[in-house]
Enzyme design. Structure first.
Site, mmCIF file in Angstrom:
data_model
loop_
_atom_site.group_PDB
_atom_site.id
_atom_site.type_symbol
_atom_site.label_atom_id
_atom_site.label_comp_id
_atom_site.label_asym_id
_atom_site.label_seq_id
_atom_site.Cartn_x
_atom_site.Cartn_y
_atom_site.Cartn_z
ATOM 1 N N GLU A 60 0.857 -1.194 0.000
ATOM 2 C CA GLU A 60 0.000 0.000 0.000
ATOM 3 C C GLU A 60 0.890 1.239 0.000
ATOM 4 O O GLU A 60 1.558 1.543 0.987
ATOM 5 C CB GLU A 60 -0.915 -0.005 1.231
ATOM 6 C CG GLU A 60 -1.793 1.238 1.318
ATOM 7 C CD GLU A 60 -2.560 1.350 2.637
ATOM 8 O OE1 GLU A 60 -2.839 0.315 3.276
ATOM 9 O OE2 GLU A 60 -2.852 2.485 3.043
ATOM 10 N N ARG A 118 0.879 10.269 0.450
ATOM 11 C CA ARG A 118 1.262 11.301 1.421
ATOM 12 C C ARG A 118 2.555 11.989 1.031
ATOM 13 O O ARG A 118 3.056 12.819 1.784
ATOM 14 C CB ARG A 118 1.450 10.677 2.810
ATOM 15 C CG ARG A 118 0.187 10.104 3.361
ATOM 16 C CD ARG A 118 0.375 9.636 4.773
ATOM 17 N NE ARG A 118 -0.656 8.686 5.108
ATOM 18 C CZ ARG A 118 -0.711 7.982 6.212
ATOM 19 N NH1 ARG A 118 0.233 8.136 7.128
ATOM 20 N NH2 ARG A 118 -1.683 7.147 6.429
ATOM 21 N N THR A 140 -4.352 6.193 1.530
ATOM 22 C CA THR A 140 -4.642 7.613 1.799
ATOM 23 C C THR A 140 -5.348 8.252 0.594
ATOM 24 O O THR A 140 -5.094 9.396 0.233
ATOM 25 C CB THR A 140 -3.359 8.405 2.170
ATOM 26 O OG1 THR A 140 -2.492 7.584 2.967
ATOM 27 C CG2 THR A 140 -3.703 9.642 2.995
ATOM 28 N N LYS A 195 -10.870 -1.455 6.250
ATOM 29 C CA LYS A 195 -9.699 -1.156 7.079
ATOM 30 C C LYS A 195 -10.247 -0.608 8.403
ATOM 31 O O LYS A 195 -11.060 0.322 8.393
ATOM 32 C CB LYS A 195 -8.870 -0.099 6.349
ATOM 33 C CG LYS A 195 -7.772 0.555 7.149
ATOM 34 C CD LYS A 195 -6.939 1.455 6.244
ATOM 35 C CE LYS A 195 -5.917 2.249 7.028
ATOM 36 N NZ LYS A 195 -4.860 2.804 6.171
HETATM 37 C C1 3PG Z 1 -2.080 4.128 7.822
HETATM 38 O O1 3PG Z 1 -2.164 5.077 7.083
HETATM 39 O O2 3PG Z 1 -2.614 3.052 7.564
HETATM 40 C C2 3PG Z 1 -1.383 4.301 9.116
HETATM 41 O O3 3PG Z 1 -0.800 5.551 9.232
HETATM 42 C C3 3PG Z 1 -0.387 3.252 9.401
HETATM 43 O O4 3PG Z 1 -0.298 3.234 10.768
HETATM 44 P P1 3PG Z 1 1.038 2.806 11.511
HETATM 45 O O5 3PG Z 1 2.082 3.799 11.072
HETATM 46 O O6 3PG Z 1 0.701 2.954 12.980
HETATM 47 O O7 3PG Z 1 1.365 1.404 11.125
#
Ligand code: 3PG
Length: 226
Positions: free
Chosen positions: A56, A60, A83, A143
């Protein structure tokens, strides 16, 4: 299975089975925040070599779309966009070759656009209303985000109870230590997390591919109960 429900969008049969196939490919989905497209190939190769094929790439960073293109060239990699916040992000991601779409939350606009495109879609949910809105659209793979901040395993157990066929990919605060406990839940298809790729060191000094591969190998061995 995703399906069509009254008032919901129409989901193409291919997309229906494809989201389950993607979630079944590995127990952990690396959530990637990569700034430098020059590092994309080596990061993806290390993850795939470790046994994690589903990647994924979060939108960002400026380079995210280029990173999706680069990582998609790696044999065995199934690269999606994360995102994804709106229809514009969705269209840009699809144009870059994203094979699945992840969003932190579920809006009707994004949901309908994703469904209409036929792409496998994993929207974020954090409460019952979110799940019900997803079900109305014909979605039932979500999710759970942000998993730990939203109450962790206790919260997901309670949330999952009324929604028998729904399956989740908890993400946000999940790490290598807590992943086995999440994966033991029968309604958890897989987990997501950013711990696979150390950051920002990866971008400052180039990716530590040996360490990324080690973490991926460890994560790929985790077993699930769903
Ligand atoms: C995401 O966008 O899925 C999260 O920011 C990932 O979360 P983590 O950095 O706590 O694994």
């Amino acid at each position: 299975m995703q399906n069509s429900r009254a008032g919901g969008g129409t989901i193409t049969p291919g997309a229906v089975s494809e989201i389950d196939r993607i979630l079944a490919l590995s127990p952990v989905i690396p959530v990637l925040v990569v700034h430098d497209a020059a590092h994309a190939r080596s990061i993806a190769e290390a993850l795939v070599a470790g046994g994690l094929r589903v990647l994924e790439v979060t939108l960002r960073t400026e380079a995210a779309l280029e990173i999706i293109r680069e990582m998609s060239r790696v044999e065995g990699a199934v690269v999606g966009a994360g995102t994804v916040l709106n229809q514009g992000d969705l269209e840009a991601s699809l144009a870059a070759g994203a094979r699945f779409i992840v969003s932190p939350g579920l809006t009707e606009g994004l949901g309908r656009a994703a469904i209409a495109s036929g792409v496998p879609f994993l929207p974020g949910i954090a409460n019952s209303g979110d799940i019900m809105r997803g079900l109305d659209l014909g979605l039932d793979r979500f999710k759970f985000f942000p998993a730990v901040a939203s109450g962790g395993i206790k919260a997901l157990r309670a949330l999952a109870a009324p929604f028998g066929r729904v399956r989740f990919c908890p993400t946000g605060g999940v790490d290598v230590a807590s992943a086995p406990e999440w994966l033991a839940l029968p309604f958890v298809a897989c987990v997501g997390g950013s711990w696979l790729v150390p950051s920002p060191a990866a971008d400052a000094h180039g990716p530590d591919v040996a360490e990324i591969r080690r973490r991926a190998t460890q994560a790929a061995k985790l077993t699930r109960n769903s």
